[in-house]
Motif scaffolding. Structure first.
Motif, PDB file in Angstrom:
ATOM      1  N   VAL A   1      18.271   1.243 -15.813  1.00 35.02           N
ATOM      2  CA  VAL A   1      17.429   2.143 -15.027  1.00 35.02           C
ATOM      3  C   VAL A   1      15.946   1.943 -15.370  1.00 35.02           C
ATOM      4  O   VAL A   1      15.129   1.732 -14.493  1.00 35.02           O
ATOM      5  CB  VAL A   1      17.843   3.609 -15.213  1.00 35.02           C
ATOM      6  CG1 VAL A   1      16.877   4.546 -14.498  1.00 35.02           C
ATOM      7  CG2 VAL A   1      19.260   3.810 -14.692  1.00 35.02           C
TER       8      VAL A   1
ATOM      9  N   CYS B   1      17.404   8.675 -18.788  1.00 37.05           N
ATOM     10  CA  CYS B   1      17.591   7.927 -17.535  1.00 37.05           C
ATOM     11  C   CYS B   1      18.840   8.420 -16.806  1.00 37.05           C
ATOM     12  O   CYS B   1      18.807   8.703 -15.608  1.00 37.05           O
ATOM     13  CB  CYS B   1      17.711   6.426 -17.804  1.00 37.05           C
ATOM     14  SG  CYS B   1      16.164   5.639 -18.275  1.00 37.05           S
TER      15      CYS B   1
ATOM     16  N   GLY C   1      18.405  11.802 -15.334  1.00 34.45           N
ATOM     17  CA  GLY C   1      17.670  11.754 -14.072  1.00 34.45           C
ATOM     18  C   GLY C   1      18.551  11.320 -12.918  1.00 34.45           C
ATOM     19  O   GLY C   1      18.473  11.859 -11.811  1.00 34.45           O
ATOM     20  N   VAL C   2      19.411  10.347 -13.184  1.00 33.60           N
ATOM     21  CA  VAL C   2      20.350   9.881 -12.166  1.00 33.60           C
ATOM     22  C   VAL C   2      21.295  11.013 -11.781  1.00 33.60           C
ATOM     23  O   VAL C   2      21.528  11.276 -10.593  1.00 33.60           O
ATOM     24  CB  VAL C   2      21.162   8.677 -12.707  1.00 33.60           C
ATOM     25  CG1 VAL C   2      22.330   8.364 -11.777  1.00 33.60           C
ATOM     26  CG2 VAL C   2      20.268   7.461 -12.877  1.00 33.60           C
TER      27      VAL C   2
ATOM     28  N   ARG D   1      20.323  13.640  -9.353  1.00 31.88           N
ATOM     29  CA  ARG D   1      20.201  13.251  -7.946  1.00 31.88           C
ATOM     30  C   ARG D   1      21.507  12.834  -7.312  1.00 31.88           C
ATOM     31  O   ARG D   1      21.835  13.268  -6.222  1.00 31.88           O
ATOM     32  CB  ARG D   1      19.224  12.087  -7.828  1.00 31.88           C
ATOM     33  CG  ARG D   1      17.853  12.539  -8.193  1.00 31.88           C
ATOM     34  CD  ARG D   1      16.850  11.509  -7.809  1.00 31.88           C
ATOM     35  NE  ARG D   1      15.548  11.997  -8.210  1.00 31.88           N
ATOM     36  CZ  ARG D   1      14.456  11.769  -7.520  1.00 31.88           C
ATOM     37  NH1 ARG D   1      14.513  11.075  -6.422  1.00 31.88           N
ATOM     38  NH2 ARG D   1      13.307  12.238  -7.944  1.00 31.88           N
TER      39      ARG D   1
ATOM     40  N   PRO E   1      24.969   4.428 -11.972  1.00 30.89           N
ATOM     41  CA  PRO E   1      24.146   3.469 -11.233  1.00 30.89           C
ATOM     42  C   PRO E   1      24.787   2.092 -11.138  1.00 30.89           C
ATOM     43  O   PRO E   1      24.486   1.337 -10.212  1.00 30.89           O
ATOM     44  CB  PRO E   1      22.866   3.389 -12.064  1.00 30.89           C
ATOM     45  CG  PRO E   1      22.834   4.625 -12.883  1.00 30.89           C
ATOM     46  CD  PRO E   1      24.271   4.977 -13.146  1.00 30.89           C
TER      47      PRO E   1
ATOM     48  N   ARG F   1      29.051   3.276  -9.538  1.00 35.22           N
ATOM     49  CA  ARG F   1      29.173   4.429  -8.641  1.00 35.22           C
ATOM     50  C   ARG F   1      30.354   5.354  -8.956  1.00 35.22           C
ATOM     51  O   ARG F   1      30.736   6.175  -8.129  1.00 35.22           O
ATOM     52  CB  ARG F   1      29.247   3.994  -7.173  1.00 35.22           C
ATOM     53  CG  ARG F   1      28.057   3.171  -6.711  1.00 35.22           C
ATOM     54  CD  ARG F   1      28.039   3.048  -5.201  1.00 35.22           C
ATOM     55  NE  ARG F   1      27.284   1.896  -4.726  1.00 35.22           N
ATOM     56  CZ  ARG F   1      25.957   1.886  -4.562  1.00 35.22           C
ATOM     57  NH1 ARG F   1      25.274   2.969  -4.826  1.00 35.22           N
ATOM     58  NH2 ARG F   1      25.354   0.804  -4.134  1.00 35.22           N
TER      59      ARG F   1
ATOM     60  N   LEU G   1       7.089   9.971 -15.926  1.00 36.94           N
ATOM     61  CA  LEU G   1       8.333   9.988 -15.155  1.00 36.94           C
ATOM     62  C   LEU G   1       9.443  10.187 -16.167  1.00 36.94           C
ATOM     63  O   LEU G   1       9.776   9.291 -16.935  1.00 36.94           O
ATOM     64  CB  LEU G   1       8.506   8.668 -14.403  1.00 36.94           C
ATOM     65  CG  LEU G   1       9.767   8.519 -13.544  1.00 36.94           C
ATOM     66  CD1 LEU G   1       9.841   9.585 -12.470  1.00 36.94           C
ATOM     67  CD2 LEU G   1       9.835   7.145 -12.907  1.00 36.94           C
TER      68      LEU G   1
ATOM     69  N   ALA H   1      13.361  11.613 -16.693  1.00 36.24           N
ATOM     70  CA  ALA H   1      14.619  12.037 -16.075  1.00 36.24           C
ATOM     71  C   ALA H   1      14.455  12.200 -14.553  1.00 36.24           C
ATOM     72  O   ALA H   1      14.927  13.158 -13.966  1.00 36.24           O
ATOM     73  CB  ALA H   1      15.134  13.332 -16.705  1.00 36.24           C
ATOM     74  N   GLY H   2      13.770  11.262 -13.954  1.00 33.58           N
ATOM     75  CA  GLY H   2      13.681  11.216 -12.507  1.00 33.58           C
ATOM     76  C   GLY H   2      12.679  12.170 -11.877  1.00 33.58           C
ATOM     77  O   GLY H   2      12.531  12.200 -10.673  1.00 33.58           O
TER      78      GLY H   2
ATOM     79  N   ILE I   1       8.582  13.797 -11.962  1.00 32.08           N
ATOM     80  CA  ILE I   1       7.238  13.509 -12.440  1.00 32.08           C
ATOM     81  C   ILE I   1       6.660  14.754 -13.091  1.00 32.08           C
ATOM     82  O   ILE I   1       6.646  15.834 -12.495  1.00 32.08           O
ATOM     83  CB  ILE I   1       6.356  13.002 -11.293  1.00 32.08           C
ATOM     84  CG1 ILE I   1       6.922  11.670 -10.807  1.00 32.08           C
ATOM     85  CG2 ILE I   1       4.915  12.823 -11.744  1.00 32.08           C
ATOM     86  CD1 ILE I   1       6.668  11.392  -9.379  1.00 32.08           C
TER      87      ILE I   1
END
Lengths: 215, 151
Positions: free
Chosen positions: A11, A32, A35-36, A39, A44, A47, A111, A113-114, A116
């Motif tokens: 990531v 990372c 953050g994924v 969402r 990643p 899947r 930035l 964990a996804g 800002i």
């Protein structure tokens, strides 16, 4: 193929920072993959769905313990305010904040964990760019500053009640990256071999003086 | 303002040092998140011989969000509309932060080799592609010659 690729998080494409392994065996930096998760809820790489309760007990695995073992006493660290104490920023964000601060900037963006985050040095606060109302105090101090853990990875050793605290904090803060994440005692042992993390976590109780006075 | 994330720096360096055959992506001098992209039309496709210009932009929360990519050169393709917008799952709901600029551009190049009229963006093109494929391919070749072969 790039031989360094497997040693890096897919990531952020950097060396793993608090690597966390998913049930599908794919590993990413803790922040990372968090953050994924906020969402898409899927790995990643393959899947495979990430279990809803994964962050209640993430599998943190060994990092290379040879990083930055040198004397850290004169080094400054940045902390942000949590519900019942301070969190240390992760090493990477800390480095970014410190260098921006030393360059005399009035603010910087991260930035994490996804999301800002804006770090405002004039007012010593941080907030999410997407939700500026939710402000948190920040401070700059030595490694010895009392804190709960790193970037939401809480130390739970000898603190059986902290599970409850963490659960509450997660509920209160929704999907904020600064949610308290309680890791198992075993997991904490595994990351403890990083000397500076050990130092960060070695102080259990906040000192009597209010940390906010230092701002 | 935020420094350029290290991932973007790394990807840019690698695109320069180990370019993908048939693809070039060069960051703008004024905005390191904006790339000027050139893709050659794949062999044995109606786009062969063409050089297609695209723009690629990395949003602020990249790689949590997909890059925004658009064809600038006009192209006759069932999954690319008149504004150059591309219908490709990995740019939308199938985006994964483990994908990169290079994998996105390779996917776009592959889309040129394998148009998918069943998932159209340009409806008139897709319709012709389904009912009269040879005419559609003739149109695609003609557009390629007219717009993507400047020399």
């Amino acid at each position: 193929m790039d031989t360094t690729q497997e040693l890096n998080c897919a990531v952020c494409m950097q060396k793993y920072n608090h690597p966390a392994k998913l049930p599908c065996e794919h590993t990413f930096c803790f922040l990372c993959v968090k953050g994924v998760f906020l969402r898409s809820h899927t790995c990643p790489m393959c899947r495979t769905p990430i279990p809803e309760d994964y962050f209640e007990n993430p599998v943190l695995i060994n990092e290379n313990s040879n990083t930055e073992n040198e004397d850290q006493d004169d080094k400054y660290w940045w902390y942000y305010e949590g519900k019942d104490g301070w969190w240390s920023y992760d090493e990477r964000s800390n480095e970014d904040i410190e260098s921006n601060f030393n360059e005399g900037k009035s603010e910087c963006k991260l930035l994490v964990a996804g999301a800002i985050y804006c770090v405002d040095f004039n007012n010593m606060i941080q907030y999410r760019q997407a939700d500026p109302r939710r402000k948190r105090k920040i401070i700059r101090d030595t490694l010895n500053h009392p804190c709960k853990g790193i970037a939401g990875i809480r130390k739970t050793l000898n603190k059986p009640d902290s599970n409850v605290d963490a659960a509450n904090e997660v509920t209160d803060n929704g999907d904020d990256t600064t949610n308290a994440i309680t890791v198992s005692t075993q997991s904490v042992h595994e990351i403890d071999n990083l000397s500076h993390i050990l130092r960060l976590m070695s102080i259990e109780e906040p000192s009597a003086s209010s940390p906010t006075e230092e701002i | 303002m935020a420094a350029l994330p290290r991932r973007i720096i790394k990807e840019t360096q690698r695109l320069m040092q180990e370019p993908v055959p048939g693809i070039s992506a060069v960051p703008s001098e004024t905005n390191a998140r904006y790339f000027h992209v050139l893709v050659t039309g794949p062999e044995d496709s109606p786009f062969e011989g063409g050089l297609f210009k695209l723009e690629l932009f990395l949003p602020e929360d990249y790689p949590m969000s997909a890059p925004k990519v658009r064809f600038i050169t006009k192209i006759y393709h069932p999954n690319i509309d008149r504004l150059g917008r591309i219908c490709l799952d990995i740019l939308k709901d199938k985006w994964s932060p483990a994908l990169q600029i290079r994998t996105v551009l390779l996917s776009i190049q592959a889309l040129l080799s394998a148009p998918n009229p069943d998932d159209p963006l340009a409806n008139d093109v897709a319709e012709l592609w389904k009912v009269n494929e040879s005419e559609a391919i003739r149109n695609a070749k003609e557009w390629t010659r007219r717009y993507a072969m400047l020399n």
